[in-house]
Motif scaffolding. Structure first.
Motif, short mmCIF file in Angstrom:
data_model
loop_
_atom_site.label_atom_id
_atom_site.label_comp_id
_atom_site.label_asym_id
_atom_site.label_seq_id
_atom_site.Cartn_x
_atom_site.Cartn_y
_atom_site.Cartn_z
N ILE A 14 1.07 -1.05 -0.02
CA ILE A 14 -0.15 -0.02 -0.18
C ILE A 14 0.72 1.23 0.04
N CYS A 15 0.70 2.01 -0.80
CA CYS A 15 1.57 3.24 -1.09
C CYS A 15 1.19 4.04 0.18
N PRO A 16 2.08 4.64 1.13
CA PRO A 16 1.78 5.50 2.17
C PRO A 16 1.63 6.91 1.87
N ALA A 17 1.83 7.29 0.33
CA ALA A 17 1.62 8.70 -0.05
C ALA A 17 -0.03 8.73 -0.65
N CYS A 18 -0.42 7.62 -1.44
CA CYS A 18 -1.49 7.94 -2.14
C CYS A 18 -2.49 6.70 -1.86
N GLY A 19 -2.08 5.50 -1.22
CA GLY A 19 -3.04 4.59 -0.93
C GLY A 19 -3.07 3.45 -2.10
N MET A 39 8.30 1.16 -5.63
CA MET A 39 7.78 2.22 -6.57
C MET A 39 6.28 2.15 -6.88
N CYS A 40 5.50 3.15 -6.17
CA CYS A 40 4.09 3.43 -6.41
C CYS A 40 3.80 3.40 -7.99
N ALA A 41 3.05 2.68 -8.49
CA ALA A 41 2.65 2.81 -10.17
C ALA A 41 1.78 3.99 -10.22
N ASP A 42 0.94 4.39 -9.34
CA ASP A 42 0.14 5.74 -9.36
C ASP A 42 0.72 7.06 -9.05
N CYS A 43 1.68 7.23 -8.17
CA CYS A 43 2.03 8.42 -7.82
C CYS A 43 3.59 8.49 -7.89
N GLY A 44 4.32 7.42 -8.14
CA GLY A 44 5.48 7.22 -8.50
C GLY A 44 6.66 7.54 -7.14
ZN ZN Z 1 1.54 6.33 -4.50
#
Ligand code: ZN
Length: 302
Positions: free
Chosen positions: A34-39, A52-57
């Motif tokens: 789970i991305c801590p920045a954008c979920g 590395m988050c695929a949504d926010c990078g």
């Molecule tokens: Zn993210």
């Protein structure tokens, strides 16, 4: 639950740093990243311990914000230290850890032990409940030498659940400024759930407990010789704690660090019925992931 049961299994599970990182990732994200920045829950792996988050990078390290973060030591060595500390029933001294892991310096082993001890306190731990004995005992005062040794005894507040005639539940420790201060009331409010039945000696200020949402039973005669009979739980815990400090820590107890030793003892006591050695290891790593890193400088400053 998911942990090695024996030393052989430990060796098989964690042959290298990569295996340790995967295990930490499973503990940190049991249902997947789970991305801590954008979920977001889609990710790529970019380096050994980076997701590395695929949504926010944003890149997230599995060890960020933990005691393992930015350590120059391989994560597999941390795992070995956690195994050594948790697999022995009474724990290990800094000298013992230094010997087993071949650390060059006593200071390194000592700092590692303290980082692991910090991870032994669950940040969101529950309050004690039911029948709870509350009292104080003097700890320390037996210096191993002049340097940094103990200079006196410290009043340690002990609260322990009595779950049966000869059965104790969980324990919590606190440190008092002086024997018999109102800190005991603050300690009770912080660590014992409202509605609990608290048993104490007859010190007058403790009667305030009855106005704090507790049922309070006390025995008059503050210095009664049979106080151990009246509060058998706390007295047993106090004697076990003293024995542990004398045996495991070999009196190398600086009073400034007493809170961490109390944390370690509470961690062990509260899990004393866990038979699998790996269970403590698992709990320690799980809690380590929820623990802020503590550079050596801040440990020493305490
Ligand atoms: Zn993210």
């Amino acid at each position: 639950m998911d942990y090695p049961r024996t030393y052989q299994e430990f060796r098989d599970w964690f042959p290298d740093d990569a295996a340790c990182v995967e295990y930490l990732a499973r503990l940190r994200w049991p249902d997947g990243f789970i991305c801590p920045a954008c979920g977001g829950d889609r990710c790529w792996r970019t380096a050994a311990a980076l997701w590395m988050c695929a949504d926010c990078g944003r890149k997230t390290s599995v060890t960020a914000g933990t005691i393992f973060h930015r350590s120059h030591t391989p994560i597999s060595t941390w795992f070995a230290a956690a195994w050594v500390v948790t697999s022995q029933k009474t724990g290990v001294s800094a000298v013992g850890l230094q010997r087993v892991l071949g650390f060059g310096s006593y200071e390194t082993a000592w700092a590692w032990l303290h980082k692991l001890r910090r991870a032994m306190v669950r940040p969101d731990r529950d309050q004690l409940a039911g029948v709870v004995e509350l009292d104080e005992a003097f700890i320390g005062g037996q210096s191993a030498g002049r340097k940094g040794g103990a200079t006196g005894k410290v009043p340690v507040i002990i609260a322990v659940e009595r779950v049966g005639p000869r059965k104790l539940g969980r324990v919590r420790f606190g440190i008092d400024d002086a024997p018999g201060t109102h800190r005991m009331l603050e300690f009770a409010a912080a660590t014992i759930a409202a509605g609990s039945s608290i048993h104490t000696d007859g010190a007058r200020f403790l009667r305030g407990l009855a106005t704090m949402g507790y049922q309070h039973s006390y025995v008059t005669g503050y210095n009664a010789p049979d106080i151990g009979q009246v509060l058998p739980g706390v007295h047993l815990v106090a004697s076990l704690l003293k024995r542990w400090i004398a045996g495991t820590l070999q009196h190398q107890v600086s009073l400034a660090h007493l809170p961490y030793y109390l944390d370690e003892y509470a961690f062990r006591f509260n899990r004393r019925t866990s038979t699998a050695p790996g269970m403590l290891f698992y709990r320690l790593l799980q809690q380590a992931l929820a623990t802020d890193p503590h550079p050596l400088a801040t440990l020493i400053a305490k």
